[in-house]
Motif scaffolding. Structure first.
Motif, short mmCIF file in Angstrom:
data_model
loop_
_atom_site.label_atom_id
_atom_site.label_comp_id
_atom_site.label_asym_id
_atom_site.label_seq_id
_atom_site.Cartn_x
_atom_site.Cartn_y
_atom_site.Cartn_z
N LYS A 138 0.85 -1.19 0.00
CA LYS A 138 0.00 0.00 0.00
C LYS A 138 0.89 1.24 0.00
CE LYS A 138 -3.97 -2.00 2.28
NZ LYS A 138 -4.89 -1.91 3.41
N SER A 140 2.39 4.67 0.94
CA SER A 140 2.52 5.16 2.31
C SER A 140 3.14 6.55 2.37
CB SER A 140 3.35 4.18 3.15
OG SER A 140 4.65 4.03 2.63
N TYR A 158 -1.05 4.63 5.59
CA TYR A 158 -1.12 3.83 4.36
C TYR A 158 -2.41 4.16 3.63
CZ TYR A 158 2.55 1.23 6.68
OH TYR A 158 3.72 0.90 7.30
#
Length: 160
Positions: A138, A140, A158
């Motif tokens: 993800k 970030s 995230y």
């Protein structure tokens, strides 16, 4: 003071725009390199103090390679990190921070979030918004807040 810290956007603005929206009102923006031509876009959409450095993929950028400045009482050293072998070990960048008498060292390059506090120095990497490499992959970023009493807090975030 609210600080948005990002890295490794690689010219892609979709996740950057999402992070900017999620972050809300910010007072300082920091980009830790591999902007890849996104400087003008970021200048246009962000209306606050900005600090941006060039990364190993910012071939034609006029951005500085590294920068030192203060956020409140904290001396900050920012760099992309590739020149300090951060992909191998964050120890070199930690030592550079010590040599520069920095309180906070920020870097990118690895595309993986990192946060460590030792010997009075905070070393951090917000990860990558565009090409994350950590588990879960993800995008970030990090929010740093400096409270009225001068205390700094850090929130690794995230994208959902």
């Amino acid at each position: 003071m609210r600080v948005l810290i990002v890295s490794d956007t690689h010219g892609r603005h979709g996740n950057f725009d999402r992070a900017l929206e999620e972050a809300g009102q910010i007072d300082v923006f920091i980009h830790l390199g591999d902007v890849e031509g996104g400087e003008d876009y970021m200048d246009a959409v962000i209306d606050c103090e900005k600090h941006m450095v060039r990364g190993n993929n910012d071939f034609f950028s006029d951005l500085p390679r590294e920068e030192e400045f203060y956020l409140g009482k904290y001396k900050v050293f920012i760099t992309h990190g590739h020149a300090y072998y951060v992909s191998l070990d964050p120890e070199y960048i930690f030592e550079e921070g010590q040599a520069r008498k920095a309180d906070i060292v920020m870097y990118g390059h690895t595309h993986r979030p990192f946060f460590e506090q030792k010997d009075g120095i905070t070393v951090l990497n917000p990860g990558s918004l565009s090409f994350p490499r950590q588990e879960g992959r993800k995008g970030s970023y990090m929010i740093m807040e400096i409270e009225a009493d001068g205390t700094a807090t850090y929130d690794q975030r995230y994208l959902g």
